[in-house]
Motif scaffolding. Structure first.
Motif, short mmCIF file in Angstrom:
data_model
loop_
_atom_site.label_atom_id
_atom_site.label_comp_id
_atom_site.label_asym_id
_atom_site.label_seq_id
_atom_site.Cartn_x
_atom_site.Cartn_y
_atom_site.Cartn_z
N TYR A 162 0.82 -1.21 0.00
CA TYR A 162 0.00 0.00 0.00
C TYR A 162 0.86 1.26 0.00
O TYR A 162 1.83 1.36 0.76
CB TYR A 162 -0.89 0.05 1.24
N ALA A 163 0.47 2.23 -0.83
CA ALA A 163 0.96 3.60 -0.70
C ALA A 163 -0.05 4.35 0.15
O ALA A 163 -1.25 4.39 -0.18
CB ALA A 163 1.10 4.25 -2.07
N LEU A 164 0.41 4.92 1.26
CA LEU A 164 -0.49 5.55 2.22
C LEU A 164 -0.50 7.06 2.10
O LEU A 164 0.46 7.67 1.61
CB LEU A 164 -0.07 5.17 3.65
N ALA A 165 -1.58 7.65 2.58
CA ALA A 165 -1.72 9.10 2.51
C ALA A 165 -0.80 9.81 3.49
O ALA A 165 -0.35 10.93 3.24
CB ALA A 165 -3.17 9.49 2.79
N GLU A 166 -0.47 9.15 4.61
CA GLU A 166 0.36 9.75 5.65
C GLU A 166 1.33 8.71 6.18
O GLU A 166 1.10 7.50 6.01
CB GLU A 166 -0.52 10.28 6.80
N PRO A 167 2.41 9.12 6.86
CA PRO A 167 3.34 8.14 7.44
C PRO A 167 2.64 7.20 8.40
O PRO A 167 1.77 7.60 9.17
CB PRO A 167 4.36 9.03 8.18
N HIS A 168 3.05 5.91 8.34
CA HIS A 168 2.38 4.88 9.13
C HIS A 168 2.97 4.72 10.53
O HIS A 168 2.30 4.21 11.43
CB HIS A 168 2.44 3.54 8.40
N THR A 197 5.75 5.92 4.03
CA THR A 197 4.36 5.93 3.57
C THR A 197 4.03 4.72 2.68
O THR A 197 3.06 4.74 1.94
CB THR A 197 4.07 7.22 2.78
N ARG A 198 4.84 3.69 2.76
CA ARG A 198 4.59 2.47 1.99
C ARG A 198 4.63 1.27 2.93
O ARG A 198 5.61 1.08 3.65
CB ARG A 198 5.63 2.32 0.88
N GLY A 236 -5.08 2.94 11.80
CA GLY A 236 -5.21 4.35 11.47
C GLY A 236 -4.54 4.73 10.16
O GLY A 236 -4.18 5.89 9.95
N TRP A 237 -4.39 3.76 9.26
CA TRP A 237 -3.68 3.97 8.00
C TRP A 237 -4.66 4.13 6.85
O TRP A 237 -5.59 3.33 6.69
CB TRP A 237 -2.75 2.78 7.72
N ILE A 238 -4.45 5.18 6.05
CA ILE A 238 -5.36 5.49 4.94
C ILE A 238 -4.64 5.20 3.63
O ILE A 238 -3.69 5.89 3.26
CB ILE A 238 -5.80 6.97 4.99
N PRO A 239 -5.06 4.17 2.89
CA PRO A 239 -4.37 3.84 1.63
C PRO A 239 -4.77 4.80 0.51
O PRO A 239 -5.94 5.13 0.36
CB PRO A 239 -4.84 2.42 1.35
N GLU A 240 -3.77 5.25 -0.25
CA GLU A 240 -4.04 6.03 -1.45
C GLU A 240 -4.18 5.13 -2.67
O GLU A 240 -5.01 5.38 -3.55
CB GLU A 240 -2.92 7.05 -1.69
N ARG A 241 -3.36 4.07 -2.72
CA ARG A 241 -3.44 3.13 -3.83
C ARG A 241 -2.73 1.84 -3.45
O ARG A 241 -1.94 1.79 -2.50
CB ARG A 241 -2.81 3.71 -5.10
N VAL A 242 -3.03 0.79 -4.20
CA VAL A 242 -2.36 -0.49 -4.05
C VAL A 242 -1.25 -0.56 -5.09
O VAL A 242 -1.51 -0.54 -6.30
CB VAL A 242 -3.34 -1.66 -4.23
#
Length: 390
Positions: A162-168, A197-198, A236-242
């Motif tokens: 996952y590429a996330l919207a914010e640091p995990h 963020t990945r 609390g992780w928000i994915p932007e894309r797979v």
């Protein structure tokens, strides 16, 4: 018009085992004229391979070091009764790196991609286009042979990068998070922080069957993906894309007929990787054995068909014979523990010393380790354990 190609060595199957053999030979034996034949468009397919530093002997690290894409100095595990960190280095390899290095190492004529194989013998390979490769020796590394010859459980999984919207905020791998709901056997989530963020997250099951029960094309309801999404939300992780997705089922060996399995892939045919039965009986992982095989072949003086068969059959047979204790433990896991209670066996195991855990994963468990693993109150019923041992 069909052609006949002659070379010293032909490797059939460009997965992990075949790719590592090719790389090791080009490094140590650049005089060898070899062909690497793969049905797919790339070497290694769509895979992520991970390993502990202790899995690889010091003398063999030259084979694997150039392939490492990600590395950490520690890893974590999580069970209902406790969390624990291990000061053991952990590494991951993306198949795209294996593909790139093989393409770089081999001359264009030596790499045959997208080639269907019609037949394989110890000294020849017949391709779908009618071409014939004649070699001093052939190694078949095309994946599993007849698995019905073995008594198996399965480690099956679906993983997403996952590429996330914010640091995990995850600092190191979580190799097992078994605090999740237990379904279809022993279930855990595997987490790798590739960048701030990945995040790679994999839903894994030690199950009786290899079936993942995922919907076909056009299907909307995928329970495994829903569980991955639930895990992301809980973190609390928000994915932007797979970025990438993979799935698979690895065999967990409880017993079986090794010689029957070897012969099912061609009695006199030299074999490597899963086709040779070279995988860790408990984890199903084949990378450490693939490195050992590549090192063995790179040091060999006789790469003839007979020489390769004797070398590889001897190595695979000896390795299988030495791992009876792992198959015994696997029978305890699959036959003595109720599927929804299998996590207790792993929770019990991970309380042991980090050095013992490292030797277990490396396939180097000692007699003292075996006694230590079996000591104390067992995490399964004694009557069930006795039946499993019989």
């Amino acid at each position: 018009m069909a052609a006949t190609i002659r070379c010293d060595l032909a490797i059939v199957g460009g997965g992990l085992a075949g790719g590592l053999i090719a790389l090791a030979l080009k490094k140590k034996r650049p005089d060898i004229d070899l062909r690497l034949i793969e049905a797919g468009p790339s070497i290694g397919g769509n895979h992520l391979w991970s390993f502990f530093a202790s899995d690889i002997a010091e003398r063999d690290r030259w084979i694997i070091a150039p392939l490492v894409c990600h590395g950490w100095t520690r890893y974590d595990i999580k069970f209902p009764a406790y969390d624990r960190s291990f000061d053991t280095a952990y590494y991951s390899i993306e198949s795209s790196r294996l593909d790139a290095l093989v393409r770089q190492a081999l001359p264009p004529h030596a790499l045959l991609l997208g080639e269907r194989v019609l037949g394989v013998s110890p000294r020849a390979v017949v391709l779908g286009n009618g071409d014939r490769i004649e070699a001093g020796g052939v190694i078949d590394a095309r994946g599993a042979a007849d698995l019905s010859k073995l008594e198996l459980g399965w480690q099956k999984f679906v993983g997403r990068d996952y590429a996330l919207a914010e640091p995990h905020g995850v600092e190191r791998p979580i190799v097992m998070d078994a605090t999740v709901a237990q379904l279809d056997g022993y279930r855990f989530v595997y987490v790798l922080p590739f960048s701030p963020t990945r995040l790679f997250v994999e839903d894994t099951y030690y199950s009786d069957t290899p079936d993942l029960h995922r919907p076909g094309p056009g299907g909307n309801h995928d329970p495994i993906i829903e569980r991955l999404n639930d895990y992301l939300r809980a973190g609390g992780w928000i994915p932007e894309r797979v970025v990438r997705e993979e799935q698979g089922a690895l065999p967990v060996a409880l017993g079986g007929d090794f010689e029957g399995y070897w012969k099912s892939g061609g009695a006199k045919l030299p074999k490597a990787g899963m086709r040779a039965g070279l995988f860790h009986p408990t984890t199903g992982y084949s990378l450490p054995d693939a490195v050992r095989t590549a090192s063995l072949i790179a040091r060999a003086s006789d790469l003839s068909a007979q020489g390769l068969h004797d070398l590889l059959h001897g190595f695979a047979s000896t390795t299988w014979g030495r791992r009876g204790f792992y198959r015994l433990l696997d029978r305890m896991l699959y036959r003595a523990a109720e599927p929804e209670e299998r996590w207790r066996v792993l929770q019990h195991f991970y309380r042991l010393s980090p050095a013992l855990v490292g030797r277990f994963y490396a396939g180097q468990t000692t007699m003292f380790d075996q006694a230590r693993i079996l000591m104390g109150k067992p995490p399964v019923k004694l009557s069930a354990a006795a039946r499993a041992l019989r």
